[in-house]
Structure formats: C-alpha cells, structure tokens
Write a protein that holds these residues in place. Sequence first.
Motif, PDB file in Angstrom:
ATOM      1  N   GLU A   1       0.562  -0.809   0.121  1.00 48.54           N
ATOM      2  CA  GLU A   1       0.173   0.371   0.141  1.00 48.54           C
ATOM      3  C   GLU A   1       1.081   1.489  -0.270  1.00 48.54           C
ATOM      4  OE1 GLU A   1      -2.536  -0.372   3.300  1.00 48.54           O
ATOM      5  OE2 GLU A   1      -4.274  -1.479   2.459  1.00 48.54           O
ATOM      6  N   TYR A   2       0.972   1.760  -1.201  1.00 51.20           N
ATOM      7  CA  TYR A   2       1.853   2.888  -1.823  1.00 51.20           C
ATOM      8  C   TYR A   2       1.029   4.731  -1.067  1.00 51.20           C
ATOM      9  CZ  TYR A   2       5.199   5.960  -2.806  1.00 51.20           C
ATOM     10  OH  TYR A   2       6.464   7.002  -3.021  1.00 51.20           O
ATOM     11  N   GLN A   3       1.571   5.755  -0.380  1.00 49.78           N
ATOM     12  CA  GLN A   3       0.950   7.003  -0.028  1.00 49.78           C
ATOM     13  C   GLN A   3       2.205   7.486  -1.226  1.00 49.78           C
ATOM     14  OE1 GLN A   3      -0.285   8.833   3.092  1.00 49.78           O
ATOM     15  NE2 GLN A   3       0.670  10.921   2.395  1.00 49.78           N
ATOM     16  N   PRO A   4       2.220   8.461  -2.475  1.00 46.99           N
ATOM     17  CA  PRO A   4       3.380   8.300  -3.222  1.00 46.99           C
ATOM     18  C   PRO A   4       3.283   9.699  -2.710  1.00 46.99           C
ATOM     19  CG  PRO A   4       1.707   7.831  -4.449  1.00 46.99           C
ATOM     20  CD  PRO A   4       0.788   7.675  -3.487  1.00 46.99           C
ATOM     21  N   VAL A   5       4.803  10.486  -3.297  1.00 45.67           N
ATOM     22  CA  VAL A   5       5.052  11.390  -2.836  1.00 45.67           C
ATOM     23  C   VAL A   5       4.839  12.377  -3.450  1.00 45.67           C
ATOM     24  CG1 VAL A   5       7.772  13.145  -3.136  1.00 45.67           C
ATOM     25  CG2 VAL A   5       7.453  10.602  -3.022  1.00 45.67           C
ATOM     26  N   ASP A   6       4.332  13.748  -2.753  1.00 43.15           N
ATOM     27  CA  ASP A   6       3.315  14.530  -2.904  1.00 43.15           C
ATOM     28  C   ASP A   6       4.029  15.888  -4.259  1.00 43.15           C
ATOM     29  OD1 ASP A   6       2.353  17.174  -3.125  1.00 43.15           O
ATOM     30  OD2 ASP A   6       1.933  17.639  -1.145  1.00 43.15           O
ATOM     31  N   GLU A   7       3.776  15.306  -5.153  1.00 40.40           N
ATOM     32  CA  GLU A   7       4.414  15.948  -6.651  1.00 40.40           C
ATOM     33  C   GLU A   7       4.212  17.779  -6.081  1.00 40.40           C
ATOM     34  OE1 GLU A   7       0.763  16.402  -9.433  1.00 40.40           O
ATOM     35  OE2 GLU A   7       1.358  14.153  -9.821  1.00 40.40           O
ATOM     36  N   ALA A   8       4.183  18.252  -5.093  1.00 40.08           N
ATOM     37  CA  ALA A   8       5.169  19.711  -5.167  1.00 40.08           C
ATOM     38  C   ALA A   8       6.672  20.066  -4.667  1.00 40.08           C
ATOM     39  CB  ALA A   8       3.285  19.901  -4.041  1.00 40.08           C
ATOM     40  N   LEU A   9       6.294  18.632  -4.098  1.00 35.32           N
ATOM     41  CA  LEU A   9       7.843  18.444  -3.808  1.00 35.32           C
ATOM     42  C   LEU A   9       8.837  18.079  -5.065  1.00 35.32           C
ATOM     43  CD1 LEU A   9       7.735  15.926  -0.174  1.00 35.32           C
ATOM     44  CD2 LEU A   9       7.643  18.760  -0.277  1.00 35.32           C
TER      45      LEU A   9
ATOM     46  N   TYR B   1       6.732  12.776   1.769  1.00 38.05           N
ATOM     47  CA  TYR B   1       7.477  12.518   1.250  1.00 38.05           C
ATOM     48  C   TYR B   1       8.011  10.670   1.024  1.00 38.05           C
ATOM     49  CZ  TYR B   1       9.869  16.754   2.621  1.00 38.05           C
ATOM     50  OH  TYR B   1       9.931  18.325   2.927  1.00 38.05           O
ATOM     51  N   GLY B   2       6.237   9.851   1.412  1.00 40.53           N
ATOM     52  CA  GLY B   2       6.208   8.593   0.953  1.00 40.53           C
ATOM     53  C   GLY B   2       5.789   8.085   1.876  1.00 40.53           C
ATOM     54  N   MET B   3       4.460   7.316   1.983  1.00 43.04           N
ATOM     55  CA  MET B   3       4.852   6.063   3.209  1.00 43.04           C
ATOM     56  C   MET B   3       4.497   4.636   2.521  1.00 43.04           C
ATOM     57  SD  MET B   3       5.044   7.480   5.789  1.00 43.04           S
ATOM     58  CE  MET B   3       4.496   7.132   7.099  1.00 43.04           C
ATOM     59  N   VAL B   4       5.097   3.844   2.682  1.00 40.19           N
ATOM     60  CA  VAL B   4       5.028   2.462   2.315  1.00 40.19           C
ATOM     61  C   VAL B   4       4.442   1.613   2.959  1.00 40.19           C
ATOM     62  CG1 VAL B   4       7.046   1.971   1.782  1.00 40.19           C
ATOM     63  CG2 VAL B   4       6.255   0.644   0.215  1.00 40.19           C
ATOM     64  N   ARG B   5       3.907   0.185   3.011  1.00 39.01           N
ATOM     65  CA  ARG B   5       3.744  -0.630   4.548  1.00 39.01           C
ATOM     66  C   ARG B   5       3.881  -2.175   2.776  1.00 39.01           C
ATOM     67  NH1 ARG B   5      -1.639  -2.488   4.747  1.00 39.01           N
ATOM     68  NH2 ARG B   5      -1.116  -4.188   6.129  1.00 39.01           N
ATOM     69  N   LEU B   6       3.620  -3.281   3.293  1.00 41.79           N
ATOM     70  CA  LEU B   6       3.893  -4.760   2.836  1.00 41.79           C
ATOM     71  C   LEU B   6       2.468  -4.827   3.300  1.00 41.79           C
ATOM     72  CD1 LEU B   6       7.393  -6.520   3.368  1.00 41.79           C
ATOM     73  CD2 LEU B   6       5.973  -5.653   0.733  1.00 41.79           C
ATOM     74  N   THR B   7       1.478  -5.201   2.540  1.00 44.10           N
ATOM     75  CA  THR B   7       0.391  -5.820   2.836  1.00 44.10           C
ATOM     76  C   THR B   7       0.635  -7.143   2.947  1.00 44.10           C
ATOM     77  OG1 THR B   7       0.436  -6.621   0.068  1.00 44.10           O
ATOM     78  CG2 THR B   7      -1.156  -5.144   0.668  1.00 44.10           C
TER      79      THR B   7
END
Length: 506
Positions: free
Chosen positions: A262-270, A290-296
């Motif tokens: 599950e991935y929250q991408p890097v904010d494009e504003a950055l 800056y992005g957050m990720v976790r293994l399902t």
Amino acid sequence: MSAEQPTLPPVRLPADAELARDALAAPLLARAVRLARWAGPETRVGAGGELVDEQLPDAVEVLGLTVTADGADGAGGSDGESFEGTEAYEEAVEEAEILAADAWRLAVDTGLVTVEDGADDETPGGAGPGDNLALLTAGSPQDVLAIWLDGFDAVFADAVVPVLDDLETLVGEDGEIDLESLDWDPEMEGEFLEGVLGNLYLLTVSEGGPGDGPVPLPALAASMVVPDDMGEPTDDVLEQVSDAMMRLDEQFRLLEAIGLVEYQPVDEALMAEEGEEPAAPLDDEDVSRYGMVRLTTLGLYGVRARMLDAGVDAPAVGDLADKGADALLGGIAGYPEAAARAETATWLSGRDVVTAARELLHAARGTDAGSPLRRLHCQQALALVGTEAEPAVREVLDDAELGGLARVWLVERGAADVPAPSESMIFWLAIDTIAAQLDADGDLEELQELIEGLTGRHSGFFEAAWRVDHPATAEVLEAMGRLHRDKTAAKEARKSAFKARSRSGS
C-alpha cells in the motif's frame, strides 16, 4: 553460549485461502483475468504478443476503465463534450490504454492467455484463454498463489527497467535501443529493489518495528544509501537518498498494482524541477508528504517467497507445527517472545497433552550450549497447557536437569505432594535459568532484577554457586559480575567465577 540464530524474525501469515483471495483482488491480476476471459479468435496481437493498437480501446472497455478529467479509473464518467477532444482527454485515454496493455502483458506472462505472435504489423497473431485461467477458479489456493508469484516476478522485472522519457533519442540507426547509453545495470537495479523490499520486510516483522504501520520513504531510501557508521549525511549522500526516493516512488506505484504494497506517493508539490522552488512550502513535520509505504499481508508472503528462493532463512510461524519437540525447542531459540509463544501454541494444537509434554521434556535435556534455552522454552511451552500434563511432569521430578523445572510448574498449578528441592537442585536451577536468559538476549533490566533477586534470597549464594556442576556455571558467574549493580556482590561473583574455572580446569 547461544545457539545459531535465524536470519530473520518469523512472520505471521494467514491461511493460503485468505492469501489467495487477496491475490485475486490485486487490481492488476484482476484486470489480467478479465482480459484473459475476453480473449478469443478475434483478439489480435503483435510480434511480441502484445495487443495491437486497434485492440486497446476494446480492452479498455472490457476493463471498465472510464476516462475522466482526473485520468483513467474504474468509477465515475467523463464530463461530456467539453472534456472530449481536449489534451487532458487524450492523456486520460492514453493512460487507460497503458493500464489495459499492462494487464494484457501480465495475462501473457502468467499463462492466463496463450498467444500466437504476429509476424509483423500487417500479419497479427491471435490469442485465447491459457491453461492457468482455469486454475484461478478450479484450482487450489496454492495454484492461485503460484500464478500470483509469477505475476509479482513479472512486475518486479518491469519495476527495475528505467523509465524512458525520450525513447527516440536512444534508438540507433539499426533500430536497436542503445542500452549502454542508459547507464543502466539490470543486475544492480534488481539487487537494489530486492534490498529495499528486504529492509521493508525486516522492519515489518521485527518486534519494535512499525508492524502493520507504514514506513516513510526517506527512511527506506536512506537504509540503502547511508552507511551505518555515518553520522551527519553529506550533501552527496543526501542527493543519493533523494534520487533513490524518486526511483522507489515509480517502483512502488507498479508494485501496488499487484497487491504487494500500500503506497502513498510523494507529494507532487515536492518534485520541483532543478532550479525551481517547490510549489508548496516544505513541512518538516509532515513526513507523509515524502511518501509512505507498507507491505500488505500478501506482500509479506511474496517477499518471503523470493527470499526463500534466494536461500535466505525467512521462517514463518507454523513452520515447526509438524516437526518434533526437538525441532520446536531448537527452532524458536532465536524467535522474539511473542513469535515463540505463537509457534509453540500452534505446535501444541491438536496434540495429546501428556504425550506432547513428555516429548518437550525429553527434548529439553542436555548439557550442550543450547540446552538452558531449550529448557526455558520447554517451561514456557508447558505453561500453555493445563493440569492434564501433570503425569508427564511428575515423571521427571527426580531428573537432575528437569526436576527443578517440574517442581516450579507443579507448585504454580497448586499441585499437592510436591517434594521440596534439594539445595543443589535450587542452585543448579538458578544457574540454568540465568544461562537461558543470557542466551535469550532479553531485557537487561529484567535480567539484572532476576540476578539481584536470586542473590538477595539466598545468603552465601556465590559461595555455593561456584560449586554447581553445570557447564555454564563460570560464564553465568562472570555475567553476574558484570551485571550486578551492587559493587560488593559483583566482586563476589567475579571471585566465584574464577573458582569455578579453576575447579573445572577451563
């Protein structure tokens, strides 16, 4: 003194049936299945098995990928004629066709469709459902997971291929792509992503890690770039971390589609171009930008499968369920407490209590370096069973190695007629218990309290302890000399350790 430890902490995975359901729900595989069911005599493919351009709109329709002002997705609709024909519309159509092409390629790679490659653009080939398509509905959960793992391998291979923004500049006069100009090492890129997924796996399964929580992308990138012995990272290292983050941002977007993360991408504003100011002010407190990720859970299964294939020791809770008691007590020697308890409970489940207790007690015997920890885990395993194990425990009351453990277990359960231990048994059990705790690498403060409690309850402890006929006596006394917070007692422990070594001739 400690036994060999497993490379990684054990992971807890659900049953294969639950993992298979997660695999079937992965967006990319679900799309691949729909296209495989659609494939038939009229489906046309190119020389590499890909769908010809003329087939992509039909594939998009089959997948229900609506084209909206926000891009291609499976929900909502367009905003009518005002949107159709615009540049944004064309981009959304292209995005939908890319999603369809990706799903088709996965269907081919996993055997969900079978293709007859076309000779050229003028002579396209055909396609139809593959043998693996039936396995997804009529096969076992293991069949489904095997197909999903093939899909994971295919997506992993795609993820390490560089994104080519301007392909035409890389095509030579002979029509071949000049790979050397890419400065791309496929093996190195694969090892990098393997390492990232390995670190994410370790963070997830380790006690004290984020567990099911997400990991900040900068921390994950830094784990691969910043040397362990580096204090303040240099500007060059920070730039490498930033480059790694951007690369991982692209890779995790791909891996999310197969259900791995599950991935929250890097904010494009950055993502400002070089020399430009970011569109939004940076908020050092909001690391999620800056992005957050976790293994399902499925991701844990997939990464573990790749590690096992590579020869990495990556245990899972339940691995020892059908093994003997000796394998259980030896196998959980390096497990964290919670995982060891879960593995033991799984091992005990369905076994006859008295028989299981006898097997555990027999496996706990020994004078080798790992025996104290085996006895500790035996004691903890017996704590999970009821009083019906009493006959097996009473059988070892006269055993020099197990008699003290047996008395403790019986007293804790309020058993009657428990014989009092001899002084030699009391001190032998004390040495064995501390030796086990030293091997277990547990909480230092708890170990200090155990040591100080034992010495406080028994006057003349060290004078008696050095005489104990236990293979770990000297090492335990030396450890007590290091750990006891009372200087006088610590000195006595060191003197006793010297006597114990002199006595044993070591």
